[in-house]
Scaffold this motif. Structure first.
Motif, short mmCIF file in Angstrom:
data_model
loop_
_atom_site.label_atom_id
_atom_site.label_comp_id
_atom_site.label_asym_id
_atom_site.label_seq_id
_atom_site.Cartn_x
_atom_site.Cartn_y
_atom_site.Cartn_z
N THR A 123 34.95 25.58 -10.62
CA THR A 123 33.83 24.65 -10.51
C THR A 123 34.17 23.30 -11.12
O THR A 123 34.81 23.23 -12.18
N ARG B 11 32.20 20.09 -12.59
CA ARG B 11 30.85 19.78 -13.06
C ARG B 11 30.80 18.39 -13.69
O ARG B 11 31.77 17.92 -14.27
N TYR C 21 28.47 16.38 -16.55
CA TYR C 21 27.48 16.48 -17.62
C TYR C 21 26.97 15.08 -17.93
O TYR C 21 27.76 14.16 -18.15
N CYS D 10 24.31 19.73 -17.94
CA CYS D 10 24.65 19.99 -16.54
C CYS D 10 23.76 21.12 -16.03
O CYS D 10 24.03 22.30 -16.31
N SER E 238 22.24 23.90 -13.53
CA SER E 238 22.90 24.71 -12.50
C SER E 238 22.44 24.35 -11.09
O SER E 238 23.23 24.42 -10.14
N HIS F 162 25.03 18.36 -9.54
CA HIS F 162 25.98 18.17 -10.64
C HIS F 162 27.22 19.05 -10.56
O HIS F 162 28.13 18.89 -11.39
N SER F 163 27.28 19.98 -9.62
CA SER F 163 28.39 20.93 -9.58
C SER F 163 28.95 21.06 -8.17
O SER F 163 28.20 21.01 -7.18
#
Length: 308
Positions: free
Chosen positions: A17, A19, A21, A116, A118, A169-170
């Protein structure tokens, strides 16, 4: 159970992943308290990973045939980054002058929390759409009934109506890490190596978003001149546009996941950098050597997706 569950993904695809933040002020005001509270409930990163995995397994086996997340228990990952020291400079000779001088180290070491979310509802919808539009679309229609897809679309519409503009965000990848992701990182970036029972559970690499964007733009500029037909160029252009959506004080994390145990120590960020530099200098031999190193490391991982 924590270590065993995180490590014990036998039978599940290796999942990695990317990501972003962000600081709390980057989120819409109406979301901030919920994000802060969810982050405060986070016991540890391992607990978050375990909770996500358990929830995904629960969705597969729950009654009713709905595999989508509801969002009622959306998780938030939290990390910290160096903050900006207070700009308080008392005049010499005042009672506070000595105290200010004595707290310089603490001020410079001050940390700021970054979050971050999900966003499982949104990400599940995007994943389902990609599946439907891919070569496995007919199979996906059998596995995910239209009634459940419509029901989940209602959840997505509710999230968008509540939160307005959405930044996902991911980004996730199975059976290997896209080479374009490695261009965002350098050999000297901070790494967390998570181990248990003699095995590497994951490796997480961190970079300030400003550094990640600078590296991505450098790669795009050089590949556009030296290798405009390379698929990685389109991936990098999309990555750059994605990163530009986030707060300037954000951090970017590459979480290798369980594949780390197969490839770490990993020199892929260096190989990507050297390959791009060689292409920019017209050194095709050096670029080919960098690609061979990458291919020897990652093609066997990708072949696992086709293993019986």
């Amino acid at each position: 159970m924590t270590g065993n569950l995180y490590r014990g993904q036998a039978g599940l695809p290796f999942s990695s992943t990317l990501r972003v933040y962000e600081p709390l002020e980057a989120f819409p005001e109406g979301q901030r308290e919920a994000i802060r509270a969810a982050g405060a409930r986070t016991a540890s990163r391992a607990a978050v990973e375990n909770a996500e995995l358990l929830a995904s397994l629960g969705r597969i086996t729950r009654a009713g045939g709905d595999p989508f997340p509801t969002g009622r228990t959306d998780l938030v990952r939290v990390t910290s980054a160096p903050g900006v020291p207070p700009r308080r400079t008392p005049r010499a000779g005042t009672p506070d002058a000595g105290a200010a001088a004595g707290t310089g180290a603490e001020a410079s070491a001050e940390r700021v929390l970054l979050y971050c979310p999900s966003q499982l509802v949104l990400r599940a919808g995007l994943a389902a759409n990609a599946l439907m539009e891919g070569i496995h679309g007919p199979l996906a229609e059998l596995l995910i009934p239209e009634e459940q897809r419509d029901k989940h679309q209602e959840r997505i519409d509710q999230v968008k109506a509540r939160d307005g503009s959405i930044r996902v965000h991911s980004r996730a990848s199975t059976w290997g890490i896209p080479f374009s992701w490695f261009s965002l990182f350098a050999e000297g970036d901070h790494k967390d190596v998570v181990e248990s029972g003699g095995r590497i559970l994951t490796v997480r690499v961190w970079a300030p978003i400003t550094d990640a964007m600078e590296r991505a733009r450098y790669a795009v500029a050089n590949l556009a001149l030296a290798a405009p037909d390379l698929d990685m160029l389109d991936d990098l252009a999309q990555l750059t546009e994605w990163l530009e959506m986030f707060h300037v004080n954000s951090m970017v994390e590459l979480d290798y996941g369980a594949v780390a145990d197969k490839v770490y120590p990993d020199e892929s960020p260096m190989d990507i950098r050297l390959g791009i530099e060689c292409l920019a200098e017209g050194d095709m031999t050096g670029a080919a050597a960098a690609y061979r190193r990458l291919a020897s490391r990652w093609i066997p991982i990708r072949q696992l997706a086709r293993a019986s």
